[in-house]
Motif scaffolding. Structure first.
Motif, mmCIF file in Angstrom:
data_model
loop_
_atom_site.group_PDB
_atom_site.id
_atom_site.type_symbol
_atom_site.label_atom_id
_atom_site.label_comp_id
_atom_site.label_asym_id
_atom_site.label_seq_id
_atom_site.Cartn_x
_atom_site.Cartn_y
_atom_site.Cartn_z
ATOM 1 N N ARG A 6 -2.030 4.739 9.384
ATOM 2 C CA ARG A 6 -1.129 3.633 9.729
ATOM 3 C C ARG A 6 -0.548 3.003 8.460
ATOM 4 O O ARG A 6 -1.282 2.787 7.483
ATOM 5 C CB ARG A 6 -1.891 2.580 10.533
ATOM 6 C CG ARG A 6 -2.348 3.058 11.896
ATOM 7 C CD ARG A 6 -3.372 2.127 12.515
ATOM 8 N NE ARG A 6 -4.642 2.175 11.771
ATOM 9 C CZ ARG A 6 -5.760 1.583 12.180
ATOM 10 N NH1 ARG A 6 -5.779 0.902 13.311
ATOM 11 N NH2 ARG A 6 -6.854 1.671 11.447
ATOM 12 N N PRO A 7 0.736 2.721 8.447
ATOM 13 C CA PRO A 7 1.356 2.134 7.246
ATOM 14 C C PRO A 7 0.828 0.728 6.982
ATOM 15 O O PRO A 7 0.632 -0.065 7.908
ATOM 16 C CB PRO A 7 2.846 2.126 7.587
ATOM 17 C CG PRO A 7 2.911 2.195 9.077
ATOM 18 C CD PRO A 7 1.720 2.964 9.528
ATOM 19 N N HIS A 18 -15.374 4.434 4.430
ATOM 20 C CA HIS A 18 -14.146 3.702 4.106
ATOM 21 C C HIS A 18 -14.136 2.311 4.725
ATOM 22 O O HIS A 18 -13.508 1.396 4.200
ATOM 23 C CB HIS A 18 -12.918 4.507 4.547
ATOM 24 C CG HIS A 18 -12.897 4.894 5.988
ATOM 25 N ND1 HIS A 18 -13.661 5.914 6.497
ATOM 26 C CD2 HIS A 18 -12.193 4.401 7.030
ATOM 27 C CE1 HIS A 18 -13.421 6.036 7.788
ATOM 28 N NE2 HIS A 18 -12.544 5.125 8.150
ATOM 29 N N GLY A 19 -14.857 2.128 5.846
ATOM 30 C CA GLY A 19 -14.949 0.798 6.429
ATOM 31 C C GLY A 19 -15.676 -0.176 5.521
ATOM 32 O O GLY A 19 -15.352 -1.366 5.481
ATOM 33 N N SER A 20 -16.657 0.322 4.774
ATOM 34 C CA SER A 20 -17.380 -0.550 3.834
ATOM 35 C C SER A 20 -16.464 -1.005 2.709
ATOM 36 O O SER A 20 -16.528 -2.163 2.277
ATOM 37 C CB SER A 20 -18.597 0.183 3.257
ATOM 38 O OG SER A 20 -19.584 0.371 4.241
ATOM 39 N N LEU A 34 0.829 -1.199 0.000
ATOM 40 C CA LEU A 34 0.000 0.000 0.000
ATOM 41 C C LEU A 34 0.866 1.252 0.000
ATOM 42 O O LEU A 34 1.966 1.253 0.565
ATOM 43 C CB LEU A 34 -0.920 0.007 1.232
ATOM 44 C CG LEU A 34 -1.955 -1.107 1.301
ATOM 45 C CD1 LEU A 34 -2.795 -0.968 2.567
ATOM 46 C CD2 LEU A 34 -2.854 -1.098 0.078
ATOM 47 N N PRO A 35 0.394 2.335 -0.617
ATOM 48 C CA PRO A 35 1.162 3.576 -0.632
ATOM 49 C C PRO A 35 1.330 4.131 0.780
ATOM 50 O O PRO A 35 0.453 3.958 1.633
ATOM 51 C CB PRO A 35 0.322 4.509 -1.508
ATOM 52 C CG PRO A 35 -1.061 3.956 -1.436
ATOM 53 C CD PRO A 35 -0.891 2.475 -1.327
ATOM 54 N N HIS A 44 -7.695 -0.139 6.026
ATOM 55 C CA HIS A 44 -8.732 0.744 6.546
ATOM 56 C C HIS A 44 -8.312 2.205 6.385
ATOM 57 O O HIS A 44 -9.088 3.043 5.892
ATOM 58 C CB HIS A 44 -8.979 0.416 8.022
ATOM 59 C CG HIS A 44 -10.183 1.092 8.592
ATOM 60 N ND1 HIS A 44 -11.447 0.579 8.479
ATOM 61 C CD2 HIS A 44 -10.311 2.251 9.305
ATOM 62 C CE1 HIS A 44 -12.316 1.382 9.081
ATOM 63 N NE2 HIS A 44 -11.650 2.410 9.588
ATOM 64 N N ASP A 45 -7.102 2.517 6.785
ATOM 65 C CA ASP A 45 -6.621 3.897 6.679
ATOM 66 C C ASP A 45 -6.352 4.291 5.231
ATOM 67 O O ASP A 45 -6.511 5.464 4.860
ATOM 68 C CB ASP A 45 -5.352 4.068 7.516
ATOM 69 C CG ASP A 45 -5.638 4.044 9.009
ATOM 70 O OD1 ASP A 45 -6.814 3.833 9.393
ATOM 71 O OD2 ASP A 45 -4.705 4.230 9.801
ATOM 72 N N PHE A 46 -5.964 3.333 4.411
ATOM 73 C CA PHE A 46 -5.771 3.598 2.985
ATOM 74 C C PHE A 46 -7.088 4.026 2.338
ATOM 75 O O PHE A 46 -7.156 5.031 1.615
ATOM 76 C CB PHE A 46 -5.215 2.353 2.295
ATOM 77 C CG PHE A 46 -5.241 2.390 0.795
ATOM 78 C CD1 PHE A 46 -4.488 3.307 0.079
ATOM 79 C CD2 PHE A 46 -6.029 1.488 0.089
ATOM 80 C CE1 PHE A 46 -4.511 3.334 -1.314
ATOM 81 C CE2 PHE A 46 -6.054 1.502 -1.300
ATOM 82 C CZ PHE A 46 -5.300 2.431 -1.999
#
Length: 269
Positions: free
Chosen positions: A79-80, A176-178, A29-30, A84-86
């Motif tokens: 978070r890297p 974003h959770g979906s 992930l970026p 979820h954060d992406f």
């Protein structure tokens, strides 16, 4: 086998972020700096509720709570290697106005409750958080489709009027959770829907313009004081009922399973 973000770009319900997803063909992930560059390109005016430019950073070791930190600094803790954060970062890229309004409302509500001597988060913040995680905007040119979905007439809307639904209605994920859950959809996966009826001309707009226009509409709806946004505005929507999300829903009896397609509860007097 590990999957890359680009692997999801062509799947149903990822349309809003298909462009950004298609850029990332590696399973890695970026990082936060790459995501900051991305939002600078796609949504350069994206700002926190206080007007601070949005950028993505590693989560701080300490400091104010999540929404307060974003509001004060424009920094979104990311978070890297975290899907979820992406997806949250991509939501900021395609829903910048609405995400900003959510952040502003969190801080306004917190201040209002503190001034009134009230404890806890309050119903508005709970509704905002729920929508931020699993919200979806259902936009239709046919007013009967949203009415049927809101009434939990699942078989009627998803099957008996399937052709009309596909022609008239678009399902636009906000939460974003979906998106994270849709990486591996499971029985009973549900979103919280806001319904909107539009003129047929809306469907002729390019997809990117439909997304921008809906972001403007949603930001306005969330920020309205009358009627104020709350949990009563959110209607449960079984995502696996949407045509194309799973091959299982290509048959009528799929919609007869009340474990997933539950009738609407009757409100007590």
């Amino acid at each position: 086998m590990k999957v890359a973000p680009a692997d999801f770009a062509a799947l149903p319900l990822f349309e809003s972020i298909a462009g950004p997803l298609s850029r990332f063909v590696s399973p890695a992930l970026p990082d936060a700096s790459q995501l900051t560059a991305l939002i600078g390109e796609l949504a350069p005016a994206a700002a926190s509720g206080s007007g601070r430019p949005i950028r993505f950073v590693l989560p701080p070791d300490d400091g104010p709570a999540y929404e307060q930190h974003i509001h004060a600094t424009g920094e979104v803790p990311t978070r890297p290697g975290d899907w979820h954060d992406f997806f949250n970062a991509l939501a900021w890229c395609v829903w910048p106005r609405s995400k900003s309004v959510c952040n502003r409302l969190h801080l306004r509500e917190q201040a209002d409750r503190a001034a009134a001597g009230l404890s806890g988060r309050g119903p508005l913040r709970d509704a905002l958080t729920q929508f931020d995680e699993c919200g979806i905007v259902v936009v239709s040119t046919d007013p009967e489709i949203p009415a049927l979905l809101a009434a939990h007439a699942w078989e009627e809307a998803f099957w008996l009027r399937r052709a009309r639904l596909l022609e008239s209605t678009r399902f636009m994920i906000f939460g974003h959770g979906s998106w994270e859950q849709l990486r591996a959809p499971f029985f009973g996966l549900c979103a919280k829907a806001l319904y909107r009826v539009v003129d047929v001309a809306w469907l002729t707009l390019p997809s990117a313009e439909r997304q921008r226009e809906t972001d403007v509409w949603l930001a306005g709806r969330l920020g309205e004081s009358r009627p104020a946004f709350g949990k009563s505005d959110l209607s449960p929507l079984p995502l696996l009922g949407i045509p194309g999300v799973t091959p299982d829903n290509a048959r009528r009896d799929y919609y007869l399973d009340r474990g997933q397609f539950r009738p609407r509860r009757r409100r007590s007097a």
